[in-house]
Structure formats: structure tokens, C-alpha cells
Design an enzyme around this catalytic site. Structure first.
Site, PDB file in Angstrom:
ATOM      1  N   GLU A  78      74.100  11.555  82.092  1.00 20.40           N
ATOM      2  CA  GLU A  78      74.886  10.119  82.245  1.00 20.40           C
ATOM      3  C   GLU A  78      75.382   9.837  81.086  1.00 20.40           C
ATOM      4  OE1 GLU A  78      74.582   8.485  86.758  1.00 20.40           O
ATOM      5  OE2 GLU A  78      73.590   7.573  85.136  1.00 20.40           O
ATOM      6  N   ASP A  92      68.969  -1.136  84.078  1.00 18.97           N
ATOM      7  CA  ASP A  92      70.217  -0.155  84.493  1.00 18.97           C
ATOM      8  C   ASP A  92      71.176  -0.676  85.084  1.00 18.97           C
ATOM      9  OD1 ASP A  92      72.121   2.442  83.080  1.00 18.97           O
ATOM     10  OD2 ASP A  92      71.473   3.348  84.747  1.00 18.97           O
ATOM     11  N   GLU A 138      76.074   6.792  78.617  1.00 17.01           N
ATOM     12  CA  GLU A 138      75.921   5.847  78.312  1.00 17.01           C
ATOM     13  C   GLU A 138      75.674   4.501  77.227  1.00 17.01           C
ATOM     14  OE1 GLU A 138      73.161   3.430  81.243  1.00 17.01           O
ATOM     15  OE2 GLU A 138      73.046   5.202  82.422  1.00 17.01           O
ATOM     16  N   ARG A 180      71.448  14.701  91.336  1.00 16.98           N
ATOM     17  CA  ARG A 180      71.965  14.062  91.894  1.00 16.98           C
ATOM     18  C   ARG A 180      72.068  14.513  93.434  1.00 16.98           C
ATOM     19  NH1 ARG A 180      74.407  11.076  89.218  1.00 16.98           N
ATOM     20  NH2 ARG A 180      75.582  11.135  87.149  1.00 16.98           N
ATOM     21  N   HIS A 217      83.840   5.475  85.888  1.00 20.44           N
ATOM     22  CA  HIS A 217      82.706   6.077  86.857  1.00 20.44           C
ATOM     23  C   HIS A 217      82.243   5.575  88.248  1.00 20.44           C
ATOM     24  CE1 HIS A 217      79.485   8.386  87.389  1.00 20.44           C
ATOM     25  NE2 HIS A 217      78.756   6.899  87.928  1.00 20.44           N
ATOM     26  N   GLU A 252      81.879  13.523  88.541  1.00 19.24           N
ATOM     27  CA  GLU A 252      82.998  13.944  88.218  1.00 19.24           C
ATOM     28  C   GLU A 252      83.781  14.855  87.568  1.00 19.24           C
ATOM     29  OE1 GLU A 252      83.707   9.317  86.324  1.00 19.24           O
ATOM     30  OE2 GLU A 252      81.766   9.816  85.182  1.00 19.24           O
ATOM     31  N   LYS A 281      66.255   9.554  89.221  1.00 17.96           N
ATOM     32  CA  LYS A 281      66.501   8.691  87.703  1.00 17.96           C
ATOM     33  C   LYS A 281      65.331   8.515  87.573  1.00 17.96           C
ATOM     34  CE  LYS A 281      70.330   7.009  87.285  1.00 17.96           C
ATOM     35  NZ  LYS A 281      71.146   7.750  86.056  1.00 17.96           N
ATOM     36  N   GLN A 332      68.824  11.651  95.022  1.00 19.46           N
ATOM     37  CA  GLN A 332      69.164  10.776  94.628  1.00 19.46           C
ATOM     38  C   GLN A 332      69.794  10.625  96.240  1.00 19.46           C
ATOM     39  OE1 GLN A 332      71.868   9.839  91.049  1.00 19.46           O
ATOM     40  NE2 GLN A 332      72.639   7.765  91.658  1.00 19.46           N
ATOM     41  N   ASP A 386      70.544   8.442  80.739  1.00 19.66           N
ATOM     42  CA  ASP A 386      70.660   8.653  82.304  1.00 19.66           C
ATOM     43  C   ASP A 386      70.117   9.315  81.979  1.00 19.66           C
ATOM     44  OD1 ASP A 386      68.452   6.976  82.804  1.00 19.66           O
ATOM     45  OD2 ASP A 386      70.150   5.449  84.473  1.00 19.66           O
ATOM     46  N   THR A 446      64.796   9.244  80.080  1.00 19.22           N
ATOM     47  CA  THR A 446      66.458   8.315  80.288  1.00 19.22           C
ATOM     48  C   THR A 446      65.877   9.012  78.460  1.00 19.22           C
ATOM     49  OG1 THR A 446      66.122   6.771  81.737  1.00 19.22           O
ATOM     50  CG2 THR A 446      67.449   6.584  79.671  1.00 19.22           C
TER      51      THR A 446
END
Length: 559
Positions: free
Chosen positions: A329, A256, A331, A366, A263, A502, A382, A369, A362, A386
Site C-alpha cells: 500500500e 492508519d 502511503e 488481503r 482507493h 486495485e 496488517k 484481512q 503498509d 509496515t
């Protein structure tokens, strides 16, 4: 002595001739033995295939009875009720004609021709390579059995491999199990054929659709044989799909990257401030980390909220339990097709090693992490899940959407410099959160949900070619089926963010997801749906389908 010398020479020559003849006999015997062994194995395989076919038919009949598709319903079906034969099921499920032109709003136009793996409705224990055209699935495995692609991708008979000098060991003859790449259960073998062969296959599929199928005789109108084409939205009475999409590749490794410039800047501002938002190396090399391939799953698979260790408040003690900051996320991801055995791939040749692209979510915890990522990067925050879309869109299908990449802002090292600047894709990426759909409910029956974010992969600062060139510059091997994630894709404007991190300013602000509901982080029962599509100059839409996953409650652990 002269006559004796002549006699000795004659004897030596005769001995050599006898030796050569003996070796030839041995080689011929070996050849006959290998031919016999392979023929025996093929006969055994044919018997097993017949047995497997009968078993599939029996399991299918039980499957149909269980779902109330035979005479009567689940409540009143009797074992003495007449059972439909396999051919009757094929007639019921199969589509013999694909109406043209295709609807303008379909993701799977004739400019697309993606590849995937599914379970045919009449063979519930099988996995076949397929493609999507409009509202239909074409079973490429079954079509290949009818000789549709014999001129495009000829197979190598197993006995030819066994008769090579030296003979190929049995363990290296996948053709004994799958004599043709289209008969495999994943796309790994097919993807190694390279871009030109895949282009020829897609052209052949397109021609078959345009003429209306396969012509069995010159005087007969072409049509699709039974068991080769199905309606993608075919469902059981309970509303569940009649067939299942699977992981398109066996993924050996997953990397990844962190190529989404906006971002990276947005997240950097949240945690380090605008002045130090981007790390010093960010514009000089594609930053990435090794992900967990075992938990990559196809769209539609549920995602369980992870348990982990996190810090509830700065300066406090760590806590263990379900993550309180579940996030997505958005992607784009690429699948490697042609492998490289430890040789660095030049950046301008890297595109030939990529088979195609999928959408990717993904998932992220948070809080877990944030507590664990220093100093080695993400781990449990993470690795739990996925999700990828099941249809792989080929490099050629996305070629019309390549645009020039924005200036890097720094002088790149030679191995990352690209001669062609049209290396970034520009099409629509959209994400939404739906908290009301039941698993059996058709997506088409859902009330429209407000798109949470709309962005584009054009905001990536690194191309996939640069990612692959950087990945292999140290001699790292890549294999067919390796997955490369772009990193979260966000745009520069509000409403273009690729994560709740975000949008909610790390949980400080509410986010309107539509339907009068607000979120800071994802809740149990929320379904996240990512879609992507573009329209080429000819007006054909090229899309990925859905990448969706619903969150389940965390496991209750007794510690």
C-alpha cells in the site's frame, strides 16, 4: 512587665534569625550536595565515555578485519598485521569538502535538509542523528560536539536541572544522558522543540554547507572536521553499505487513516459495487484505525510473508497458512513533533504539531484481512509489517508543494473546517516491483524497472491537519514520535493505483511489472520500492529517498 516583654520580643526575633540562618545553611548544603552529586556523575560519565570509546575502537578494528578493510583480505589477514588507528579510519571514511553546486537530480538539495538516524562507519555500535546533503551524510551529533549549533539549540547543563527548587528527580533529567537533543539516538527530543527552532537548525546547516564547513580559526579556510561528513554510498568490498540507517523515531503509537478517496472508491466497487462503494461516514470524518507500532521498520529491512487464517473460497472452510494475497500500500505518513496532553488541537494549529513526513508501505495480507476485518477492522492482515523511508522531510521543506484541496462534497462540522484551503501536497509518488536484485547489489547498478504506478498525495480527501484535529477532539493524547498514515493513495486514472488489489481487480487480472514479468499478488523475493519527490519554483528537488522492502518466505510452522 514592660522590660520582660522587651526581653521576650528580643528573644523571639533572635530565635527567628537563627532559624532563618539554619534554613539557609541547610539550603546551601543541599545545593553543594547536588552540585557534588552531579559533578561526581559527570566524572563517572566521562570515564565511561572514555571506556566506551576504547571499546568502540576495538570492536571497529575487529569489524574492519572481518570485512577485509585492513591490510590484507579476509582470507589472508594475519593477527600480526598492522591495525589502522581510529584517526586513520576517520581519514579514510571522512569527507572534508562538499562540492557545490549539488547535482540537480539529487533528492537532498539544500532546500530539503531532512533528518534521520544512522550508524557512523567508524562507530559500529552507535546511533547518531544526521542529515543528508546531496550524496553525503552530515553527522549532526558529531558536528554539535564541535559547537556548530550552540547558538541555535543551546543545551541545559545537568547541574542546572538538579539545582532547581525543588530539585528535578534524576529520572526526569534526560540531559544527564543526552545533554543536547542532537546527542540523542532518536529524533523524539529534537522534534519537540517546535517548527521555528527546527527551521533555525536547518538554516544553520545550510549556511555551513554553503561556506564549506566549520572555521576553526579566522585565518583558516572552513572545512568539515574528521568524522562529521561521509559519502552516503560508501560500501564494503562485498557491496554492503558501510553504515546503516535506523528508525528515525521511537514510535509510541501508530494510526492508519483511510484518506485516499479513489482507493476507497476502487476497493468499495470491488466488494460492494459502485452504488455502495463509499460508506455513509466517509466524507464526514477521517476514518482510521489503531495500527501496530512494534512492527514498523526502516527501509531495507526484509518483510516476512505472514501466516494467518483465511477463506480460500466463499462458503468453504477457513484455512491456515502463508497468505496467498500479499500486497503493498503506497502511503504518505506524518510524525508528530510537539505533543498534546489530552487537549484537542484546533485544525488551523495542527500543522505546528507535525515534525515531518516519510513514505510508507503498509504491507497487507488481503485474504487474511478479508476474513477477519468484520466487525472490528484489520488485525493480523496488517500488523505484521509496515515500512517507512528513513529520512524525515520537514514541514517547511514541503511547504512549496501545498495546493488547494478538492471540494469535500458535504458540509463539514466546525472542528474540521480549515481557514486555509492549501493543505494538500502535490508531488510525485512512484512505485515499482523489482524481483532480481540481490541484497548486496547497489540500487544504482540495477537495470531500470518499469514504474508500476505514478500518483500524488493531492488525491487525499483529508489533510493531515484534519486527521490530527479529529484524532484529538475526544481528548486523546499524542506524543512526539506518534505516526499518522494517510491510507493508500490512488489517482482517478489507470496507472495511478496505490495497490495490487486495485490493479489486478482482486487477483482477477495480470499486472505487467516490467522485464516480461507479470503479477497478481507479490511473490517471495519481490522487492517493492516507493519513491517520492517534487521540484520547487527555484528548481531544487526535494525528495524522500527510497522506501524499500523485500519479501521473505513465510516461516514453516509445525502445528
Amino acid at each position: 512587665m514592660y522590660p520582660n516583654n522587651i526581653y521576650i520580643r528580643k528573644y523571639s526575633v533572635r530565635k527567628e534569625i537563627n532559624t532563618i540562618a539554619t534554613h539557609r545553611c541547610i539550603l546551601a548544603a543541599k545545593t553543594q550536595l547536588h552540585t557534588y552529586v552531579i559533578a561526581t556523575r559527570l566524572r563517572q560519565r566521562q570515564r565511561l565515555l572514555k571506556l566506551h570509546w576504547r571499546l568502540n575502537c576495538t570492536l571497529n578494528q575487529l569489524h574492519q578485519i572481518n570485512h577485509g578493510l585492513l591490510v590484507g583480505t579476509r582470507a589472508n589477514t594475519k593477527m600480526s598485521a598492522p591495525v589502522l588507528s581510529l584517526n586513520q579510519h576517520l581519514v579514510e571514511y571522512s569527507v572534508r569538502h562538499i562540492p557545490l553546486p549539488l547535482p540537480a537530480d539529487t533528492d537532498f538539495s539544500l532546500s530539503n535538509i531532512p533528518f534521520g538516524v544512522f550508524t557512523p562507519p567508524h562507530l559500529p555500535n552507535s546511533r547518531h542523528i544526521c542529515t543528508a546533503v546531496g550524496a553525503y551524510i552530515l553527522d549532526l551529533h558529531a558536528l554539535n560536539r564541535h559547537g556548530a549549533f550552540s547558538t541555535v539549540i543551546p543545551s541545559t547543563p545537568p547541574h542546572e536541572l538538579a539545582l532547581k527548587d525543588p530539585p528535578v528527580p534524576d529520572v526526569l533529567i534526560p540531559a544527564l544522558k543526552y545533554p543536547h537533543p542532537l546527542l540523542s539516538t532518536t529524533l523524539n527530543s529534537l522534534a519537540t522543540l517546535g517548527r521555528s527552532r527546527i527551521r533555525a537548525l536547518r538554516n544553520c546547516i545550510r549556511e555551513l554547507v554553503e561556506v564549506g564547513g566549520i572555521g576553526s580559526r579566522p585565518d583558516k579556510k572552513p572545512e568539515w572536521p574528521l568524522g562529521t561528513v561521509f559519502d552516503r554510498d560508501l560500501r564494503y568490498q562485498e557491496g554492503h553499505h558501510l553504515f546503516k540507517m535506523h528508525m528515525p523515531f521511537h514510535i509510541g503509537d501508530y494510526t492508519d487513516f483511510y484518506a485516499g478517496l479513489h482507493h476507497a472508491y476502487n476497493v468499495g466497487c470491488l466488494f460492494r459495487g459502485p452504488q455502495s462503494a463509499l460508506q455513509p461516514n466517509y466524507r464526514h470524518l477521517p476514518v482510521g484505525y489503531h495500527g501496530r507500532a512494534s512492527t514498523v521498520c526502516a527501509s531495507g529491512a526484509p518483510v516476512r510473508r505472514p501466516n494467518g487464517q483465511y477463506l480460500p473460497s466463499p462458503g468453504g472452510k477457513p484455512k491456515f497458512g502463508p497468505t496467498e494475497k500479499m500486497d503493498y500500500e503506497l502511503e504518505l505518513a506524518a510524525f508528530v513533533g510537539v505533543p498534546s496532553e489530552g487537549v484537542p488541537i484546533p485544525v488551523d494549529q495542527a500543522i505546528d504539531h507535525i515534525f515531518g513526513f516519510v513514505l510508507m508501505n503498509d504491507w497487507s495480507a488481503r485474504d487474511v484481512q478479508a476474513w477477519e476485518y468484520v466487525p472490528l477492522g484489520p488485525f493480523l492482515g496488517k500488523s505484521f509489517a509496515t515500512t517507512i523511508s528513513p529520512w524525515v522531510i520537514t514541514v517547511d521543506a514541503l511547504e512549496p508543494f501545498r495546493v488547494e484541496k478538492e471540494d469535500q462534497g458535504v458540509e463539514l462540522l466546525p472542528y474540521l473546517k480549515e481557514k486555509n484551503n492549501k493543505v494538500i501536497y502535490d508531488f510525485t509518488l512512484q512505485i515499482e516491483i523489482n524481483s532480481s536484485r540481490s541484497p548486496s547489489e547497489s540500487p544504482d547498478a540495477i537495470a531500470p524497472v518499469k514504474p508500476l504506478s505514478i500518483t500524488s498525495p493531492r488525491y487525499l480527501i483529508w489533510s493531515f491537519e484534519q486527521m490530527l484535529a479529529h484524532h484529538t477532539i475526544n481528548g486523546c493524547k499524542i506524543m512526539s514520535g506518534d505516526l499518522l498514515g494517510s491510507g493508500t493513495i490512488s489517482g482517478p486514472e489507470k496507472g495511478q493505483e496505490g495497490s495490487l488489489l486495485e490493479m489486478s481487480k482482486n487477483g482477477m487480472e495480470d499486472v505487467d511489472i516490467g522485464g516480461g514479468q507479470k503479477r497478481r499478488w507479490l511473490q517471495d523475493g519481490d522487492e517493492v520500492v516507493i519513491r517520492g519527490w517534487g521540484v520547487n519554483q527555484g528548481g531544487d528537488r526535494v525528495g524522500f529517498g527510497d522506501c524499500r522492502g523485500r519479501i521473505l518466505a513465510a516461516l514453516e510452522l509445525k502445528l
